[in-house]
Design a protein around this motif. Structure first.
Motif, short mmCIF file in Angstrom:
data_model
loop_
_atom_site.label_atom_id
_atom_site.label_comp_id
_atom_site.label_asym_id
_atom_site.label_seq_id
_atom_site.Cartn_x
_atom_site.Cartn_y
_atom_site.Cartn_z
N THR A 65 -4.67 -17.24 -2.47
CA THR A 65 -3.59 -16.34 -2.86
C THR A 65 -3.76 -15.02 -2.12
N GLN A 66 -3.20 -14.00 -2.70
CA GLN A 66 -3.33 -12.67 -2.11
C GLN A 66 -4.66 -12.01 -2.44
N THR A 67 -5.55 -12.76 -3.09
CA THR A 67 -6.84 -12.19 -3.51
C THR A 67 -7.61 -11.60 -2.34
N LEU A 68 -7.59 -12.30 -1.19
CA LEU A 68 -8.33 -11.83 -0.01
C LEU A 68 -7.91 -10.43 0.37
N PHE A 69 -6.59 -10.22 0.50
CA PHE A 69 -6.12 -8.92 0.95
C PHE A 69 -6.25 -7.86 -0.14
N SER A 70 -6.22 -8.27 -1.41
CA SER A 70 -6.42 -7.31 -2.49
C SER A 70 -7.82 -6.73 -2.46
N ARG A 71 -8.82 -7.61 -2.27
CA ARG A 71 -10.19 -7.09 -2.25
C ARG A 71 -10.50 -6.37 -0.95
N GLU A 72 -9.83 -6.77 0.14
CA GLU A 72 -9.98 -6.02 1.39
C GLU A 72 -9.42 -4.62 1.24
N LEU A 73 -8.32 -4.49 0.49
CA LEU A 73 -7.73 -3.18 0.24
C LEU A 73 -8.70 -2.30 -0.56
N LYS A 74 -9.35 -2.88 -1.58
CA LYS A 74 -10.30 -2.13 -2.40
C LYS A 74 -11.49 -1.65 -1.57
N LEU A 75 -12.03 -2.55 -0.75
CA LEU A 75 -13.19 -2.18 0.07
C LEU A 75 -12.81 -1.17 1.14
N ALA A 76 -11.62 -1.35 1.75
CA ALA A 76 -11.16 -0.42 2.79
C ALA A 76 -10.98 0.98 2.21
N LYS A 77 -10.48 1.07 0.99
CA LYS A 77 -10.31 2.38 0.34
C LYS A 77 -11.67 3.06 0.13
N SER A 78 -12.66 2.27 -0.29
CA SER A 78 -13.99 2.84 -0.53
C SER A 78 -14.61 3.34 0.76
N LEU A 79 -14.50 2.55 1.83
CA LEU A 79 -15.10 2.93 3.11
C LEU A 79 -14.33 4.08 3.76
N ALA A 80 -13.02 4.10 3.57
CA ALA A 80 -12.23 5.23 4.07
C ALA A 80 -12.61 6.51 3.34
N PHE A 81 -12.95 6.39 2.07
CA PHE A 81 -13.39 7.57 1.31
C PHE A 81 -14.73 8.09 1.84
N VAL A 82 -15.63 7.16 2.22
CA VAL A 82 -16.89 7.56 2.86
C VAL A 82 -16.61 8.33 4.15
#
Length: 334
Positions: free
Chosen positions: A214-231
């Motif tokens: 499902t869209q789970t892959l891109f949902s978790r990629e979005l979460k991780l990308a937000k965290s790393l962008a915050f770094v």
């Protein structure tokens, strides 16, 4: 004197926090197999640089702040070590951004393209470039000739009052370091993360199933990308003030720079090494769970009783093992 004492006290707190926090990051990756993918390989490289900041750079910075008289090249080596570690952090962040971009851009062939061996080679390349960029002043682009010309050298033995601006050329810091190796990577990372968010939102808006279910892959990629962008955001906020002060020093040498502003800018740069583990703990569940395990099992010695695994021949045992492997490899909890 009070300002200096306060500055040294804050530096000591940051140094201890940086070393402990980033050792926890490396330790978490060591004990949690699901954290051993390419992205976290680059995160470990970033953590190692931050450990060196806390264990090496900050003590040297404190030594410099008290006006120690040293040989010119000894002081220059201390200053260059800061530059090497800063550059390694920037390139590690750039490698992380490129890695996440490829993960979203080519999800089907990502693991074939980004292998552990290539990731390790990328880490080594980042450190090699960092040493070349950071040690450039050791090969001549420094203030030795200027000190000779204005008679600032204490003796013919090249003794100087060790301060960063005494030995490092502002031409190098602004034109080569900032305009060449700090600002362009930051702008490139900004563009990469904007593209990542655009691609992820585009896929999420399609509302269709993919090969991964499902869209789970891109949902978790979005979460991780937000965290790393915050770094990345924290890194930019921490380092840009000091580089702006360097630009003022070069382009407006007669402008007054209050000492407390310089102290604040330096503390921001060093403090950045201590905040990343906090970001990981609050925003990435796998790190949070690993940190909790380290704290309870290794520091508080709260050992769990040995688990009894089902017999090898039972169907229940096979199902249990499959679930363990699936849970360990699953990325839903980033």
């Amino acid at each position: 004197m009070l300002k200096l004492t306060l500055y040294i006290g804050m530096e000591v707190v940051i140094a201890v926090s940086s070393v402990i926090g980033n050792v926890m990051v490396v330790w978490a990756v060591r004990i949690n197999r699901s954290l051993r993918d390419t992205t976290f390989c680059f995160i470990v490289s970033l953590a190692l640089a931050d450990i060196a900041v806390g264990a090496l750079v900050i003590p040297l910075a404190i030594t410099i702040s008290i006006g120690l008289q040293t040989h010119f090249y000894s002081c220059l080596l201390v200053a260059c070590s800061v530059l090497v570690l800063t550059q390694s952090s920037i390139l590690a962040l750039l490698a992380i951004a490129i890695d996440r971009y490829l993960r979203v851009k080519i999800p089907m062939s990502y693991k074939r393209v980004v292998t552990p061996r290539r990731a390790g080679s990328a880490v080594l390349l980042c450190w090699l470039v960092s040493f070349i960029v950071g040690l450039t002043p050791m090969f001549g682009w420094n203030n030795l000739q200027r000190l000779h010309d204005n008679g600032s050298l204490i003796t013919d033995d090249l003794l100087v009052t060790c301060e960063f601006e005494t030995v490092i050329s502002m031409d190098y810091m602004v034109y080569f370091n900032f305009f060449g190796w700090v600002l362009p990577p930051l702008l490139l990372m900004l563009a990469i993360y904007m593209e990542i968010f655009y691609m992820i939102h585009k896929q999420l808006n399609k509302k269709v199933k993919t090969l991964f279910g499902t869209q789970t892959l891109f949902s978790r990629e979005l979460k991780l990308a937000k965290s790393l962008a915050f770094v990345l955001f924290l890194f930019a906020v921490s380092w840009l003030p000091l580089h702006i002060l360097n630009c003022i020093t070069l382009f407006c040498p007669n402008c007054n720079k209050p000492m407390f502003l310089i102290y604040i800018a330096i503390i921001l740069t060093h403090g950045n090494s201590a905040v990343n583990p906090i970001v990981y703990a609050f925003r990435i569940k796998k790190f949070r769970m690993a940190f909790r395990k380290i704290w309870k099992q290794y520091l508080l010695c709260e050992f769990r009783p040995a688990e009894r695994f089902p017999q090898r021949g039972s169907q229940r045992g096979h199902s249990h093992e499959r679930r363990l492997r699936q849970n360990d490899d699953d990325d839903d909890d980033v």
